[in-house]
Write an enzyme that holds these catalytic residues in place. Structure first.
Site, PDB file in Angstrom:
ATOM      1  CG  ASN A   1      -1.861   1.043   1.371  1.00  5.72           C
ATOM      2  OD1 ASN A   1      -1.503   2.197   1.208  1.00  5.72           O
ATOM      3  ND2 ASN A   1      -3.094   0.708   1.672  1.00  5.72           N
ATOM      4  CG  ASP A   2       1.929   3.004  -3.744  1.00  5.58           C
ATOM      5  OD1 ASP A   2       2.727   2.082  -3.475  1.00  5.58           O
ATOM      6  OD2 ASP A   2       1.497   3.230  -4.893  1.00  5.58           O
ATOM      7  N   GLY A   3       0.023   4.427   0.142  1.00  5.27           N
ATOM      8  CA  GLY A   3      -0.393   5.438   1.117  1.00  5.27           C
ATOM      9  C   GLY A   3       0.217   5.173   2.485  1.00  5.27           C
TER      10      GLY A   3
ATOM     11  CD  GLU B   1      -3.820  -8.887   4.706  1.00  6.06           C
ATOM     12  OE1 GLU B   1      -5.047  -8.910   4.667  1.00  6.06           O
ATOM     13  OE2 GLU B   1      -3.151  -7.854   4.551  1.00  6.06           O
TER      14      GLU B   1
ATOM     15  CG  ASP C   1      -4.043  -6.344   8.818  1.00  8.90           C
ATOM     16  OD1 ASP C   1      -3.683  -6.584   7.653  1.00  8.90           O
ATOM     17  OD2 ASP C   1      -5.226  -6.480   9.204  1.00  8.90           O
TER      18      ASP C   1
ATOM     19  N   GLY D   1      -8.044   5.002   0.259  1.00  2.13           N
ATOM     20  CA  GLY D   1      -8.924   4.125   1.035  1.00  2.13           C
ATOM     21  C   GLY D   1     -10.140   4.866   1.576  1.00  2.13           C
TER      22      GLY D   1
ATOM     23  CE  LYS E   1      -4.511   8.757   6.969  1.00  2.51           C
ATOM     24  NZ  LYS E   1      -4.544   7.802   5.854  1.00  2.51           N
TER      25      LYS E   1
HETATM   26  P1  ITT Z   1      -0.806  -4.262   3.039  1.00  5.09           P
HETATM   27  O1  ITT Z   1      -0.033  -4.747   1.874  1.00  5.09           O
HETATM   28  O2  ITT Z   1       0.016  -3.408   3.978  1.00  5.09           O
HETATM   29  O3  ITT Z   1      -1.571  -5.345   3.781  1.00  5.09           O
HETATM   30  P2  ITT Z   1      -3.478  -3.275   2.454  1.00  5.09           P
HETATM   31  O4  ITT Z   1      -4.012  -2.083   1.715  1.00  5.09           O
HETATM   32  O5  ITT Z   1      -3.996  -4.640   2.045  1.00  5.09           O
HETATM   33  O6  ITT Z   1      -1.895  -3.226   2.424  1.00  5.09           O
HETATM   34  P3  ITT Z   1      -4.655  -3.754   5.064  1.00  5.09           P
HETATM   35  O7  ITT Z   1      -4.748  -5.214   4.808  1.00  5.09           O
HETATM   36  O8  ITT Z   1      -4.106  -3.280   6.385  1.00  5.09           O
HETATM   37  O9  ITT Z   1      -3.756  -3.019   3.972  1.00  5.09           O
HETATM   38  O10 ITT Z   1      -6.063  -3.138   4.773  1.00  5.09           O
HETATM   39  C1  ITT Z   1      -6.480  -2.032   5.396  1.00  5.09           C
HETATM   40  C2  ITT Z   1      -7.596  -1.359   4.589  1.00  5.09           C
HETATM   41  O11 ITT Z   1      -8.258  -0.470   5.503  1.00  5.09           O
HETATM   42  C3  ITT Z   1      -7.032  -0.507   3.471  1.00  5.09           C
HETATM   43  O12 ITT Z   1      -7.028  -1.162   2.233  1.00  5.09           O
HETATM   44  C4  ITT Z   1      -7.987   0.688   3.478  1.00  5.09           C
HETATM   45  O13 ITT Z   1      -9.128   0.388   2.705  1.00  5.09           O
HETATM   46  C5  ITT Z   1      -8.391   0.789   4.956  1.00  5.09           C
HETATM   47  N1  ITT Z   1      -7.484   1.712   5.681  1.00  5.09           N
HETATM   48  C6  ITT Z   1      -6.571   1.406   6.643  1.00  5.09           C
HETATM   49  N2  ITT Z   1      -5.900   2.486   7.044  1.00  5.09           N
HETATM   50  C7  ITT Z   1      -6.395   3.507   6.329  1.00  5.09           C
HETATM   51  C8  ITT Z   1      -6.098   4.883   6.262  1.00  5.09           C
HETATM   52  O14 ITT Z   1      -5.143   5.441   6.996  1.00  5.09           O
HETATM   53  N3  ITT Z   1      -6.795   5.626   5.407  1.00  5.09           N
HETATM   54  C9  ITT Z   1      -7.753   5.094   4.635  1.00  5.09           C
HETATM   55  N4  ITT Z   1      -8.097   3.813   4.618  1.00  5.09           N
HETATM   56  C10 ITT Z   1      -7.419   3.007   5.461  1.00  5.09           C
END
Ligand code: ITT
Length: 192
Positions: free
Chosen positions: A8-10, A37, A66, A147, A170
């Site tokens: 996840n880039d964000g 996962e 996570d 997200g 943020k």
């Molecule tokens: P990883 O490779 O790190 O697992 P991921 O995007 O799959 O990346 P997660 O499994 O932790 O990450 O999923 C968390 C989801 O929850 C993410 O895809 C977003 O939709 C949401 N999320 C978590 N933190 C967020 C944030 O700071 N801002 C917006 N949405 C968030």
């Protein structure tokens, strides 16, 4: 230097900015690693499972994170299923689910993040948790985030969604930063 393994880039950008600025810690990313996962209703279990998988391949100072959005009126949904729910129904889907049940009431929610870090020096896993409390907006607002950022209004954010405030602001209120502060302090105390 430590690795933050994420697709996840964000997440990566937020963590990099914060740890560099506040703890003088540099993080790197190894792209293209597929991390399985598990399905679990505990972020802690999901994070630690991913970390243990990575440790089998590479014993290095590293962490995974996570995270999920827990909406009170939906009994915590989507919680640990946030990534899947975001991919399938997105922000508008969440708003549509809430519309018939929210009335004129506030919709309370929180974001939670769990970091699973491998302490290379002491050869052990350590978990750090972070939470950000807030409300779910009644519409999508802002284009600076990713997200669920456009529908989440942190309590301290003057009514703005995470997506309206941009990364620097943020990072004052986010669940991720709450957890990263604990990681930063741990590293400061024990080294990498
Ligand atoms: P990883 O490779 O790190 O697992 P991921 O995007 O799959 O990346 P997660 O499994 O932790 O990450 O999923 C968390 C989801 O929850 C993410 O895809 C977003 O939709 C949401 N999320 C978590 N933190 C967020 C944030 O700071 N801002 C917006 N949405 C968030």
């Amino acid at each position: 230097m430590i690795y933050f393994i994420t697709s996840n880039d964000g997440k990566f950008k937020e963590a990099k900015l914060f740890l560099r600025k506040n703890y003088n810690v540099e993080i790197e990313r190894i792209k293209g690693i597929e991390v399985p996962e598990i399905q679990s209703d505990k972020l802690e279990e999901i994070a630690e499972f991913s970390l243990n998988f990575l440790l089998q391949k590479n014993k290095a100072p590293q962490f995974v994170e996570d995270a999920g959005l827990f909406i009170e009126i939906l009994n915590g949904f989507p919680g640990p299923y946030s990534a899947y729910v975001y991919k399938t129904i997105g922000n508008q889907g969440i708003l549509n689910l809430l519309k018939p049940i929210r009335g004129n009431n506030e919709v309370k929610a929180y974001f939670k993040a769990v970091i699973a870090y491998y302490d290379f020096k002491n050869n052990k896993n350590v978990l750090f948790e972070g939470i950000s409390h807030g409300l779910i907006s009644d519409r999508i607002k802002g284009d600076k985030g990713w997200g669920f950022d456009p529908i989440f209004i942190p309590i301290e954010g003057n009514g703005m969604t995470f997506a309206e405030m941009g990364i620097e602001n943020k990072n004052k209120y986010s669940h991720r930063i709450d957890a990263l502060k604990k990681l930063g302090n741990y590293i400061k105390k024990f080294g990498v």
